[in-house]
Write an enzyme that holds these catalytic residues in place. Structure first.
Site, PDB file in Angstrom:
ATOM      1  N   ASP A 100       0.815  -1.209   0.000  1.00 37.17           N
ATOM      2  CA  ASP A 100       0.000   0.000   0.000  1.00 37.17           C
ATOM      3  C   ASP A 100       0.848   1.259   0.000  1.00 37.17           C
ATOM      4  O   ASP A 100       0.599   2.188  -0.750  1.00 37.17           O
ATOM      5  CB  ASP A 100      -0.965   0.001   1.205  1.00 37.17           C
ATOM      6  CG  ASP A 100      -0.255  -0.285   2.532  1.00 37.17           C
ATOM      7  OD1 ASP A 100       0.971  -0.549   2.533  1.00 37.17           O
ATOM      8  OD2 ASP A 100      -0.927  -0.246   3.568  1.00 37.17           O
ATOM      9  N   ILE A 101       1.886   1.287   0.845  1.00 33.81           N
ATOM     10  CA  ILE A 101       2.628   2.542   1.030  1.00 33.81           C
ATOM     11  C   ILE A 101       4.060   2.263   1.468  1.00 33.81           C
ATOM     12  O   ILE A 101       4.308   1.319   2.205  1.00 33.81           O
ATOM     13  CB  ILE A 101       1.895   3.434   2.064  1.00 33.81           C
ATOM     14  CG1 ILE A 101       2.550   4.815   2.173  1.00 33.81           C
ATOM     15  CG2 ILE A 101       1.796   2.796   3.427  1.00 33.81           C
ATOM     16  CD1 ILE A 101       1.670   5.850   2.904  1.00 33.81           C
ATOM     17  N   VAL A 102       5.002   3.042   0.964  1.00 33.56           N
ATOM     18  CA  VAL A 102       6.346   3.043   1.555  1.00 33.56           C
ATOM     19  C   VAL A 102       6.565   4.366   2.248  1.00 33.56           C
ATOM     20  O   VAL A 102       6.317   5.430   1.708  1.00 33.56           O
ATOM     21  CB  VAL A 102       7.526   2.831   0.578  1.00 33.56           C
ATOM     22  CG1 VAL A 102       7.732   1.384   0.260  1.00 33.56           C
ATOM     23  CG2 VAL A 102       7.419   3.664  -0.647  1.00 33.56           C
ATOM     24  N   ASP A 103       7.054   4.240   3.455  1.00 37.86           N
ATOM     25  CA  ASP A 103       7.355   5.383   4.298  1.00 37.86           C
ATOM     26  C   ASP A 103       8.883   5.465   4.323  1.00 37.86           C
ATOM     27  O   ASP A 103       9.485   5.983   3.397  1.00 37.86           O
ATOM     28  CB  ASP A 103       6.715   5.084   5.663  1.00 37.86           C
ATOM     29  CG  ASP A 103       6.579   6.303   6.552  1.00 37.86           C
ATOM     30  OD1 ASP A 103       6.509   7.402   6.037  1.00 37.86           O
ATOM     31  OD2 ASP A 103       6.534   6.136   7.786  1.00 37.86           O
ATOM     32  N   GLY A 105      10.800   2.858   3.939  1.00 35.34           N
ATOM     33  CA  GLY A 105      11.283   1.841   3.007  1.00 35.34           C
ATOM     34  C   GLY A 105      11.838   0.603   3.708  1.00 35.34           C
ATOM     35  O   GLY A 105      12.180  -0.381   3.059  1.00 35.34           O
ATOM     36  N   THR A 107      10.401  -1.739   5.433  1.00 33.76           N
ATOM     37  CA  THR A 107       9.606  -2.952   5.240  1.00 33.76           C
ATOM     38  C   THR A 107       9.922  -3.598   3.893  1.00 33.76           C
ATOM     39  O   THR A 107      10.193  -4.802   3.817  1.00 33.76           O
ATOM     40  CB  THR A 107       8.097  -2.632   5.324  1.00 33.76           C
ATOM     41  OG1 THR A 107       7.842  -1.964   6.550  1.00 33.76           O
ATOM     42  CG2 THR A 107       7.256  -3.893   5.251  1.00 33.76           C
ATOM     43  N   ASP A 159      -4.754   1.970   7.314  1.00 34.67           N
ATOM     44  CA  ASP A 159      -5.442   2.181   8.593  1.00 34.67           C
ATOM     45  C   ASP A 159      -4.690   3.123   9.508  1.00 34.67           C
ATOM     46  O   ASP A 159      -3.517   3.437   9.307  1.00 34.67           O
ATOM     47  CB  ASP A 159      -5.580   0.848   9.332  1.00 34.67           C
ATOM     48  CG  ASP A 159      -4.248   0.406   9.941  1.00 34.67           C
ATOM     49  OD1 ASP A 159      -3.237   0.363   9.199  1.00 34.67           O
ATOM     50  OD2 ASP A 159      -4.197   0.134  11.151  1.00 34.67           O
TER      51      ASP A 159
HETATM   52  P1  IMP Z   1       8.125   1.657   6.167  1.00 34.13           P
HETATM   53  O1  IMP Z   1       8.741   0.374   6.615  1.00 34.13           O
HETATM   54  O2  IMP Z   1       8.572   2.830   7.006  1.00 34.13           O
HETATM   55  O3  IMP Z   1       8.305   1.929   4.697  1.00 34.13           O
HETATM   56  O4  IMP Z   1       6.601   1.564   6.485  1.00 34.13           O
HETATM   57  C1  IMP Z   1       5.789   0.869   5.662  1.00 34.13           C
HETATM   58  C2  IMP Z   1       4.522   0.414   6.347  1.00 34.13           C
HETATM   59  O5  IMP Z   1       4.091   1.295   7.386  1.00 34.13           O
HETATM   60  C3  IMP Z   1       3.427   0.426   5.325  1.00 34.13           C
HETATM   61  O6  IMP Z   1       3.365  -0.805   4.621  1.00 34.13           O
HETATM   62  C4  IMP Z   1       2.203   0.697   6.162  1.00 34.13           C
HETATM   63  O7  IMP Z   1       1.706  -0.520   6.670  1.00 34.13           O
HETATM   64  C5  IMP Z   1       2.717   1.545   7.307  1.00 34.13           C
HETATM   65  N1  IMP Z   1       2.504   2.989   7.031  1.00 34.13           N
HETATM   66  C6  IMP Z   1       3.445   3.917   6.785  1.00 34.13           C
HETATM   67  N2  IMP Z   1       2.922   5.136   6.605  1.00 34.13           N
HETATM   68  C7  IMP Z   1       1.571   4.968   6.717  1.00 34.13           C
HETATM   69  C8  IMP Z   1       0.442   5.885   6.631  1.00 34.13           C
HETATM   70  O8  IMP Z   1       0.549   7.103   6.393  1.00 34.13           O
HETATM   71  N3  IMP Z   1      -0.783   5.315   6.811  1.00 34.13           N
HETATM   72  C9  IMP Z   1      -0.965   3.998   7.074  1.00 34.13           C
HETATM   73  N4  IMP Z   1       0.050   3.120   7.157  1.00 34.13           N
HETATM   74  C10 IMP Z   1       1.312   3.604   6.995  1.00 34.13           C
HETATM   75 MG    MG Z   2       1.881  -2.195   4.864  1.00 36.23          MG
END
Ligand code: IMP
Ligand code: MG
Length: 175
Positions: A100-103, A105, A107, A159
């Protein structure tokens, strides 16, 4: 707008159009492959994956993987944990990770590192949303829907503390 109601960031129609474009590109890039395995990252991917997978024109199958999330908190710790592995052997298969989304990165990086040694024929990523202000990785997402500002977004599978997942649009909330 009530205090509980997210502010619209991406409309239902804009999502629909962009998902259709991504599906066209993916279908064209994988044209001729025997099968494309879509690997969804639970739980946020479930609506995006459902829409995207039904628009593809290449033979495809679906599997899921689950990783630890931030829980009810909105800050990444960088510690990712595998909660549920794939049921499919991916050696020799064309694999597309769908999220759904990378924040940050973290994950996707973690999953990429976990799946690569299993020797898929190819391993690419498809993500609906990216927060470029936060994303710090030196690799690119192969299929990206939208770049968005650094806000907490919900809806279309996303969510906040397990709320808002079934909103038809992407909205932002104050956390
Ligand atoms: P990352 O590992 O920081 O890239 O975070 C990725 C995961 O955090 C995503 O797959 C989401 O499940 C969750 N996430 C990050 N930002 C958001 C957001 O704005 N809304 C909902 N879920 C988020
Ligand atoms: Mg996710």
């Amino acid at each position: 707008m009530t205090p509980d109601e997210p502010a619209v960031l991406i409309t239902e129609e804009a999502i629909r159009q962009r998902v259709a474009e991504l599906a066209r590109r993916i279908s064209s890039d994988y044209a001729g492959v025997e099968e494309l395995l879509l690997v969804g990252i639970l739980r946020g991917c479930f609506i995006f994956l459902a829409d995207l997978s039904r628009l593809l024109t290449v033979p495809r199958s679906i599997d899921f993987i689950a990783v630890s999330s931030y829980g009810a908190s909105a800050t990444s710790t960088g510690a990712v944990r595998l909660i549920m592995d794939l049921r499919t052997e991916i050696a020799g298969k064309h694999v597309l990770i769908v999220d759904d989304i990378v924040d940050t990165g973290y994950t996707l990086q973690y999953l990429f590192n976990a799946l690569k040694p299993r020797m898929p024929a190819s391993l690419k990523t498809c993500v609906l949303l990216r927060k470029p202000e936060v994303f710090k990785m030196d690799w690119d997402i192969d299929y990206l829907g939208f770049d968005i500002p650094d806000l907490w977004v919900v809806g279309y599978g996303l969510d906040y503390a397990d709320r808002y997942r079934t909103l038809p649009y992407i909205g932002s909330i104050k956390t």
